[in-house]
Design a protein around this motif. Structure first.
Motif, PDB file in Angstrom:
ATOM      1  N   GLY A 168      38.698   8.754  -9.465  1.00 35.39           N
ATOM      2  CA  GLY A 168      40.115   9.087  -9.548  1.00 35.39           C
ATOM      3  C   GLY A 168      40.801   9.251  -8.218  1.00 35.39           C
ATOM      4  N   VAL A 169      40.051   9.218  -7.119  1.00 36.46           N
ATOM      5  CA  VAL A 169      40.648   9.355  -5.785  1.00 36.46           C
ATOM      6  C   VAL A 169      40.729   7.966  -5.155  1.00 36.46           C
ATOM      7  N   SER A 170      41.901   7.604  -4.713  1.00 30.84           N
ATOM      8  CA  SER A 170      42.085   6.267  -4.151  1.00 30.84           C
ATOM      9  C   SER A 170      41.359   6.129  -2.821  1.00 30.84           C
ATOM     10  N   HIS A 171      41.000   4.894  -2.496  1.00 26.72           N
ATOM     11  CA  HIS A 171      40.312   4.624  -1.236  1.00 26.72           C
ATOM     12  C   HIS A 171      41.199   4.979  -0.047  1.00 26.72           C
ATOM     13  N   GLU A 172      42.473   4.710  -0.162  1.00 28.61           N
ATOM     14  CA  GLU A 172      43.406   5.025   0.928  1.00 28.61           C
ATOM     15  C   GLU A 172      43.450   6.531   1.195  1.00 28.61           C
ATOM     16  N   GLN A 173      43.430   7.328   0.119  1.00 24.45           N
ATOM     17  CA  GLN A 173      43.466   8.780   0.289  1.00 24.45           C
ATOM     18  C   GLN A 173      42.176   9.283   0.941  1.00 24.45           C
ATOM     19  N   VAL A 174      41.042   8.721   0.492  1.00 20.63           N
ATOM     20  CA  VAL A 174      39.765   9.115   1.084  1.00 20.63           C
ATOM     21  C   VAL A 174      39.735   8.748   2.569  1.00 20.63           C
ATOM     22  N   LYS A 175      40.273   7.586   2.894  1.00 18.32           N
ATOM     23  CA  LYS A 175      40.336   7.155   4.296  1.00 18.32           C
ATOM     24  C   LYS A 175      41.121   8.168   5.136  1.00 18.32           C
ATOM     25  N   LYS A 176      42.257   8.630   4.612  1.00 24.48           N
ATOM     26  CA  LYS A 176      43.065   9.621   5.328  1.00 24.48           C
ATOM     27  C   LYS A 176      42.309  10.936   5.486  1.00 24.48           C
ATOM     28  N   ASN A 177      41.626  11.352   4.421  1.00 26.38           N
ATOM     29  CA  ASN A 177      40.875  12.608   4.478  1.00 26.38           C
ATOM     30  C   ASN A 177      39.719  12.535   5.479  1.00 26.38           C
ATOM     31  N   VAL A 178      39.021  11.404   5.488  1.00 20.90           N
ATOM     32  CA  VAL A 178      37.909  11.227   6.427  1.00 20.90           C
ATOM     33  C   VAL A 178      38.431  11.178   7.854  1.00 20.90           C
ATOM     34  N   ALA A 179      39.557  10.482   8.057  1.00 23.10           N
ATOM     35  CA  ALA A 179      40.151  10.409   9.396  1.00 23.10           C
ATOM     36  C   ALA A 179      40.490  11.801   9.915  1.00 23.10           C
ATOM     37  N   ALA A 180      40.994  12.649   9.030  1.00 23.11           N
ATOM     38  CA  ALA A 180      41.327  14.023   9.433  1.00 23.11           C
ATOM     39  C   ALA A 180      40.067  14.812   9.779  1.00 23.11           C
ATOM     40  N   ALA A 181      38.973  14.512   9.072  1.00 20.21           N
ATOM     41  CA  ALA A 181      37.728  15.259   9.295  1.00 20.21           C
ATOM     42  C   ALA A 181      37.035  14.840  10.592  1.00 20.21           C
ATOM     43  N   VAL A 182      37.048  13.540  10.931  1.00 20.69           N
ATOM     44  CA  VAL A 182      36.310  13.056  12.103  1.00 20.69           C
ATOM     45  C   VAL A 182      37.197  12.918  13.333  1.00 20.69           C
ATOM     46  N   GLY A 183      38.523  13.032  13.133  1.00 19.18           N
ATOM     47  CA  GLY A 183      39.441  12.870  14.264  1.00 19.18           C
ATOM     48  C   GLY A 183      40.144  11.528  14.195  1.00 19.18           C
ATOM     49  N   THR A 184      41.438  11.569  14.069  1.00 19.01           N
ATOM     50  CA  THR A 184      42.222  10.329  13.958  1.00 19.01           C
ATOM     51  C   THR A 184      42.061   9.493  15.229  1.00 19.01           C
ATOM     52  N   GLY A 185      41.693   8.251  15.056  1.00 14.93           N
ATOM     53  CA  GLY A 185      41.552   7.336  16.190  1.00 14.93           C
ATOM     54  C   GLY A 185      40.201   7.373  16.854  1.00 14.93           C
ATOM     55  N   ALA A 186      39.331   8.308  16.435  1.00 10.40           N
ATOM     56  CA  ALA A 186      38.021   8.405  17.083  1.00 10.40           C
ATOM     57  C   ALA A 186      37.083   7.290  16.632  1.00 10.40           C
ATOM     58  N   TYR A 187      37.234   6.847  15.389  1.00 12.26           N
ATOM     59  CA  TYR A 187      36.381   5.807  14.833  1.00 12.26           C
ATOM     60  C   TYR A 187      37.244   4.795  14.080  1.00 12.26           C
ATOM     61  N   LYS A 188      36.637   3.663  13.781  1.00  8.50           N
ATOM     62  CA  LYS A 188      37.335   2.649  12.973  1.00  8.50           C
ATOM     63  C   LYS A 188      37.031   2.921  11.508  1.00  8.50           C
ATOM     64  N   LEU A 189      38.094   3.106  10.718  1.00  5.12           N
ATOM     65  CA  LEU A 189      37.940   3.368   9.289  1.00  5.12           C
ATOM     66  C   LEU A 189      38.548   2.219   8.502  1.00  5.12           C
ATOM     67  N   GLN A 190      37.818   1.737   7.500  1.00  2.00           N
ATOM     68  CA  GLN A 190      38.295   0.644   6.661  1.00  2.00           C
ATOM     69  C   GLN A 190      38.033   0.959   5.197  1.00  2.00           C
ATOM     70  N   THR A 191      39.033   0.699   4.367  1.00  2.99           N
ATOM     71  CA  THR A 191      38.802   0.775   2.931  1.00  2.99           C
ATOM     72  C   THR A 191      38.010  -0.456   2.505  1.00  2.99           C
ATOM     73  N   GLN A 192      37.569  -0.455   1.270  1.00  2.00           N
ATOM     74  CA  GLN A 192      36.819  -1.595   0.761  1.00  2.00           C
ATOM     75  C   GLN A 192      37.635  -2.882   0.893  1.00  2.00           C
ATOM     76  N   GLN A 193      38.932  -2.817   0.556  1.00  2.00           N
ATOM     77  CA  GLN A 193      39.782  -3.988   0.632  1.00  2.00           C
ATOM     78  C   GLN A 193      39.965  -4.443   2.073  1.00  2.00           C
ATOM     79  N   GLU A 194      40.135  -3.497   2.987  1.00  2.00           N
ATOM     80  CA  GLU A 194      40.312  -3.851   4.398  1.00  2.00           C
ATOM     81  C   GLU A 194      39.047  -4.479   4.972  1.00  2.00           C
ATOM     82  N   ALA A 195      37.895  -3.948   4.591  1.00  2.00           N
ATOM     83  CA  ALA A 195      36.630  -4.512   5.070  1.00  2.00           C
ATOM     84  C   ALA A 195      36.435  -5.920   4.515  1.00  2.00           C
ATOM     85  N   ALA A 196      36.773  -6.089   3.218  1.00  2.00           N
ATOM     86  CA  ALA A 196      36.656  -7.414   2.615  1.00  2.00           C
ATOM     87  C   ALA A 196      37.611  -8.400   3.279  1.00  2.00           C
ATOM     88  N   ASP A 197      38.836  -7.951   3.577  1.00  2.00           N
ATOM     89  CA  ASP A 197      39.814  -8.823   4.241  1.00  2.00           C
ATOM     90  C   ASP A 197      39.331  -9.213   5.637  1.00  2.00           C
TER      91      ASP A 197
END
Length: 858
Positions: A225-254
């Protein structure tokens, strides 16, 4: 309705004559449709693969290489294992798992045979994770449980005859290590051809990354029930925005799709280009077919006009026949295209890329494009014959069959053709005289198009003279039969010109590419003889040369010296303030100045290998106003920023290392940490005086444990270059074969219709003593001279194109023009056999004619 019935009657009355034209339409549409289906299927396959392998969210190092890149230092970028629990605590995250993936490995069996793919796909090594269960299923044995166990994919196991318990050696940047096969896993998705091996996590970290406590990525699963985009934002907040490259499933596939998309697009448009050539050749066949059918039905059309048919009705009648031909040929072509795509998939499977027909993708646009192309091209090709049919007067019913030639139209055609040919020649000359490759390329393209169209238009005018010359050389030895064959070819220059032009197009491209390919090999060979001082070159089939292999080269006996050569990516800022973002430096040992003799236009190249020094090419120096003594700011990717003094400017008038900037490895090491220092791209070696053979054998022995590397002496290197260009040309010739097949059908069709047109004449010749054997020979010789006419025009035109193209290549250092006369003469002689083959059926049918029935034919 009456006109439609008439068209249908005429079409089916001449169904045998229409068959070859229909085959031409079928082949052209099949090539287009098959290309679209095949590339769409490839896209579908990779889309499914990328979607299946990508996690809901993937966390990777900020500067991680893309899927189609191999790290310069042979070691994938990594992130700390401590990041996994941090990610797992983010809101909306169900689970997080660390993964290790490296493509800088080679896996060999107990016989030292490389287990990697032979189609260029990488060997992928990593740790076995829960995420892999989405794409893999263990079908034999179990997952690796320790440093002595490895699991392989089922396709690799089957291809190389591997089984449980077999020992594999993995060659990685950290060293070699062995493990026994504990399990075999099968792909749930299509395997694109890669060889895959799995280790347990500690082993993968230690052997592939050099230390435990590291991962190349973190795979994140989202809560339901949690969208990939929302999880990406939550993870970015946890590890530090801009510290790592984060991709959703769709972005990785693209991103994965983008990596392979360029290659697929090149393949798609290249194949469509060859399909276009086949379509163009098919146009000549269709024009000839309808022109001859209209000529043979002149009396019939005249009678129709006499009883009240209008010009539009006659015109429309012929176009309806063309429409029927286009519809039938196109429908069959679309179906054949699907079959062709399946055949290509099977071919790719034999090469290691397993494409499943379950992924066969036929979009609605494919039949739409195929049908539209086939029908439109056929109707347009038939328009001129249809228009000519509409001009037939009622008085033609009182004359013999056949339309008289329009002398004025022939004169106008000849003038237009000569003007176009002259304009094309001017374009080719301008291309040959160009100072810049970009400017010359435009002139070359214009010259090729104009000269081709000019030759097509002026073909009938050339037919008279060229066929007479060919007749004198080839046909006169056959006596009266040869002279009759010559006159038959000259009877209708327009028909002979159109038939020869169909063959001319394919052979012109063959000749052009042969000249370009031979010139490239000759130029590179000359440059090697002039510039390369090294006796041996050590190359890698995939990725950098591993340190252990480099040490083996250095310790090899009978060598005077060895040279390491590395490629360093960097952003280079010139004194004028401009920065080259995609620049690179070649870092080598000072002995490289002996291994590759570069012309120096300013300064001293030996000094470029001193501390904090470098050289630049004269193109770069001229563009940015760089002089000897200037200082450039060099920001090494994955390294520090340096300020290097320009000690030399080298000439870029070469095909080897053109545009290269040199510095020493010792200088490069000052700006890289040891673990980030790029590995060798190539190595060079010089034998001790009089020990070339011994050094060659010792180098091979030293690198025997590493089958991914090749030792080449200068003879091997030249042959390797020749083979590579030859393989590329063979692929192109294979694709051009379709156009040549269509052209052969055109010759067959022309002869078949010509035989029907001359039925009464053939009967009279047989009545006055011409034997069946002589008749068949006459038709075969007519076919040969038409084929040779097309070959002569095509080869001459192609050599002109190739010569102009070589002059452009000279701007890139490939300055030798070489005409491959053996290939040209072989193609010319082969064209005679093509003519003989094309005449077999028409000659056989002509020989079986009943003499009395033939004489009685109107």
């Amino acid at each position: 309705m009456t006109m439609l019935k008439t068209s249908l009657r005429n079409f089916f009355a001449h169904k045998g004559r229409m068959a070859l034209s229909a085959i031409a339409v079928l082949l052209s549409v099949a090539f287009v449709s098959g290309t679209l289906v095949f590339t769409d299927t490839m896209n579908t396959t990779f889309d499914k693969l990328f979607a299946a392998t990508a996690a809901d969210v993937t966390v990777s190092p900020k500067n991680a290489a893309t899927n189609d890149e191999t790290p310069e230092n042979g070691r994938p970028e990594s992130l700390p294992a401590s990041l996994v629990p941090t990610v797992e605590k983010a809101d909306g995250v169900k689970s997080a798992e660390g993964g290790v993936v490296s493509m800088s490995v080679t896996v060999v069996d107990a016989d030292n045979k490389n287990m990697g793919s032979s189609n260029g796909a990488p060997t992928i090594a990593g740790n076995w994770t829960q995420g892999d269960l989405r794409t893999m299923e263990i079908t034999s044995g179990h997952a690796p449980r320790g440093p002595t166990e490895v699991m392989v994919d089922a396709d690799t196991a089957e291809k190389h005859g591997l089984k449980l318990g077999d020992e594999l050696r993995t060659i990685a940047v950290t060293g070699d290590f062995t493990a026994k096969i504990s399990g075999i896993a099968s792909f749930k998705v299509t395997n694109p051809g890669a060889a895959v091996v799995y280790f347990d996590t500690p082993t993968a970290q230690r052997e592939l990354l050099g230390e435990t406590g590291k991962f190349t990525h973190v795979a994140v699963a989202a809560e339901p029930g949690v969208s990939h985009e929302q999880v990406k934002k939550n993870v970015a907040a946890a590890v530090g925005t801009g510290a790592y490259k984060l991709q959703t499933q769709q972005e990785a596939a693209d991103a994965g799709r983008e990596d392979v998309g360029g290659f697929l697009d090149v393949m798609k448009y290249a194949m469509l280009g060859f399909a276009g050539i086949a379509v163009l050749v098919g146009v000549f066949l269709i024009v000839n077919t309808f022109s001859m059918l209209v000529a043979q039905r002149t009396r019939e059309i005249g009678l129709m006009r006499a009883i009240g048919s209008s010009r539009k009705q006659v015109n429309r009648s012929v176009l309806v026949e063309a429409l029927l031909l286009g519809v039938i040929g196109s429908i069959a072509g679309v179906a054949a295209g699907v079959g062709l795509a399946i055949g290509l998939m099977e071919l790719m499977s034999t090469m290691g890329m397993n494409l499943s027909t379950d992924d066969l993708t036929v979009k609605w646009t494919t039949p739409a494009v195929g049908l539209t192309l086939g029908i439109v091209v056929t109707v347009l090709a038939a328009y001129i014959p249809a228009r000519r049919a509409g001009k037939v007067s009622p008085m033609a019913a009182l004359r013999d069959a056949g339309t008289p030639a329009d002398a004025r139209a022939g004169l106008v055609r000849g003038i237009i053709g000569l003007v176009l040919t002259g304009a094309g020649a001017a374009g080719l000359w301008a291309a040959a005289q160009a100072d810049k490759a970009t400017e010359g390329s435009m002139w070359l393209g214009l010259g090729v198009v104009l000269s081709l169209v000019g030759f097509i238009v002026v073909g009938p005018l050339l037919a008279g003279g060229v066929v007479r010359v060919l007749g004198a050389v080839v046909l006169r030895v056959f006596g009266p039969v040869g002279r009759m064959a010559e006159r038959n070819a000259l009877r209708n220059p327009r028909r002979t010109g159109a038939t020869g032009a169909a063959l001319m197009i394919g052979l012109a491209l063959v000749a052009c590419l042969s000249v370009v390919g031979s010139s490239m090999v000759a130029s590179a060979t000359q440059e090697l003889d002039k510039s390369v001082g090294a006796d041996f070159i050590i190359q890698s089939a995939n990725g950098p040369i591993m340190p252990q292999a480099a040490e083996a080269v250095k310790k090899s006996p009978d060598l005077a010296h060895t040279t390491e050569y590395k490629g360093l990516k960097a952003k280079i800022t010139a004194p004028d303030g401009t920065t080259t973002d995609d620049g690179w430096l070649a870092a080598a040992d000072p002995t490289y100045a002996e291994d590759l003799r570069r012309e120096t236009v300013a300064g001293d190249l030996a000094k470029a290998y001193a501390k904090d020094a470098m050289s630049v090419g004269d193109d770069f120096a001229g563009k940015h106003g760089v002089k000897v003594g200037d200082t450039l700011t060099v920001a090494f990717v994955n390294g520090k920023t340096a300020r290097l003094k320009v000690a030399a400017i080298t000439s870029d008038d070469t095909s080897i290392d053109q545009g290269a900037m040199y510095t020493s490895i010792a200088t490069a090491e000052r700006y890289y940490t040891p673990e980030r220092m790029p590995k060798n791209v190539m190595m060079f070696a010089k034998a001790e005086e009089g020990k070339a053979e011994e050094a060659y054998e010792s180098l091979k022995d030293s690198l025997a444990p590493y089958p991914q590397y090749r030792v080449l002496d200068q003879t091997d290197f030249k042959q390797d270059l020749k083979d590579q260009i030859g393989q590329l040309l063979n692929i192109v010739y294979g694709l051009l074969a379709l156009a040549i097949i269509v052209a052969v059908l055109g010759v067959v069709n022309t002869l078949a219709l010509s035989v029907v047109e001359r039925t009464r004449e053939i009967g009279l010749m047989r009545a006055i003593g011409l034997s069946r054997r002589q008749l068949r020979r006459m038709i075969r010789l007519e076919s040969v001279v038409i084929a040779l006419f097309g070959a002569l025009l095509g080869l001459g035109l192609g050599m002109g194109w190739g010569t102009a193209a070589q002059k452009l290549l000279a701007l890139e250092g490939l300055g030798v023009l070489e005409i491959p006369w053996p290939t040209i003469l072989t193609v010319f002689v082969g064209s005679a056999f093509v003519g003989l083959f094309a005449a077999l059926v028409p000659a056989f049918r002509a020989g079986r004619m009943n003499v009395l029935n033939a004489i009685a034919t109107e």
